[in-house]
Design a protein around this motif. Structure first.
Motif, short mmCIF file in Angstrom:
data_model
loop_
_atom_site.label_atom_id
_atom_site.label_comp_id
_atom_site.label_asym_id
_atom_site.label_seq_id
_atom_site.Cartn_x
_atom_site.Cartn_y
_atom_site.Cartn_z
N GLU A 22 0.82 -1.21 0.00
CA GLU A 22 0.00 0.00 0.00
C GLU A 22 0.86 1.27 0.00
OE1 GLU A 22 -2.52 -0.38 3.42
OE2 GLU A 22 -3.58 -2.10 2.58
N LEU A 23 2.07 1.18 0.55
CA LEU A 23 2.95 2.35 0.69
C LEU A 23 4.05 2.40 -0.37
CD1 LEU A 23 3.39 2.15 4.56
CD2 LEU A 23 2.11 3.91 3.33
N LYS A 24 4.00 1.52 -1.37
CA LYS A 24 5.14 1.39 -2.29
C LYS A 24 5.48 2.65 -3.05
CE LYS A 24 2.53 -0.66 -6.05
NZ LYS A 24 2.31 -1.86 -6.80
N GLU A 25 4.54 3.55 -3.24
CA GLU A 25 4.81 4.78 -4.00
C GLU A 25 5.39 5.89 -3.12
OE1 GLU A 25 4.54 4.68 -7.28
OE2 GLU A 25 3.82 2.63 -7.07
N ILE A 26 5.42 5.71 -1.83
CA ILE A 26 5.92 6.73 -0.91
C ILE A 26 7.44 6.82 -1.00
CG2 ILE A 26 6.09 7.45 1.52
CD1 ILE A 26 3.26 7.67 0.44
N GLU A 28 11.11 9.10 0.21
CA GLU A 28 11.66 9.87 1.33
C GLU A 28 11.38 11.37 1.19
OE1 GLU A 28 15.80 10.37 3.85
OE2 GLU A 28 15.85 9.34 1.94
N GLU A 29 11.41 11.87 -0.02
CA GLU A 29 11.23 13.30 -0.23
C GLU A 29 9.75 13.73 -0.30
OE1 GLU A 29 11.78 11.16 -4.07
OE2 GLU A 29 13.07 11.33 -2.34
N ASP A 30 8.83 12.79 -0.22
CA ASP A 30 7.40 13.12 -0.26
C ASP A 30 6.99 13.92 0.97
OD1 ASP A 30 7.16 11.83 -2.66
OD2 ASP A 30 6.18 10.05 -1.85
N GLU A 31 5.90 14.63 0.81
CA GLU A 31 5.37 15.47 1.89
C GLU A 31 4.93 14.66 3.10
OE1 GLU A 31 1.52 18.25 2.18
OE2 GLU A 31 2.86 18.75 0.53
N ASN A 32 4.41 13.48 2.87
CA ASN A 32 3.89 12.64 3.95
C ASN A 32 5.01 11.84 4.60
OD1 ASN A 32 2.48 10.99 5.68
ND2 ASN A 32 0.94 10.40 4.20
N GLN A 33 5.73 12.46 5.49
CA GLN A 33 6.86 11.81 6.15
C GLN A 33 6.42 10.70 7.11
OE1 GLN A 33 10.44 12.35 5.69
NE2 GLN A 33 9.33 12.84 3.83
N GLY A 37 7.93 6.99 7.16
CA GLY A 37 8.41 6.35 8.39
C GLY A 37 7.78 4.98 8.60
N GLU A 38 6.49 4.86 8.26
CA GLU A 38 5.83 3.56 8.34
C GLU A 38 6.52 2.56 7.43
OE1 GLU A 38 1.20 3.33 8.79
OE2 GLU A 38 1.72 4.93 7.37
N LYS A 39 6.80 3.00 6.22
CA LYS A 39 7.44 2.13 5.23
C LYS A 39 8.79 1.63 5.76
CE LYS A 39 8.76 2.30 0.36
NZ LYS A 39 8.75 3.13 -0.84
N VAL A 40 9.57 2.52 6.32
CA VAL A 40 10.87 2.15 6.87
C VAL A 40 10.70 1.16 8.03
CG1 VAL A 40 12.90 3.02 8.10
CG2 VAL A 40 12.02 4.27 6.12
#
Length: 64
Positions: A22-26, A28-33, A37-40
């Motif tokens: 679900e988070l694959k498009e996120i 690091e430089e995206d607005e939704n940090q 962080g969830e992805k990491v």
């Protein structure tokens, strides 16, 4: 009890992989940090599960 522990690790692996999908498009430089962080965090959890000595046998051996 060991089977229950293995079932839990398999369940967590599936759950984290679903969340990462679900988070694959996120990025690091995206607005939704928070989402980044969830992805990491999910990736780090999967990396820890991969180190489990039964991972390959239980088909939770993967490349993070």
């Amino acid at each position: 009890m060991k089977d229950r522990e293995e079932d839990i690790l398999t369940y967590l692996t599936d759950l984290f992989e679903e969340y990462l999908s679900e988070l694959k498009e996120i990025k690091e430089e995206d607005e939704n940090q928070f989402a980044y962080g969830e992805k990491v965090a999910y990736t780090e959890c999967l990396d820890l599960i991969r180190m489990w000595r039964e991972a390959q046998k239980r088909k939770v051996d993967f490349s993070v």
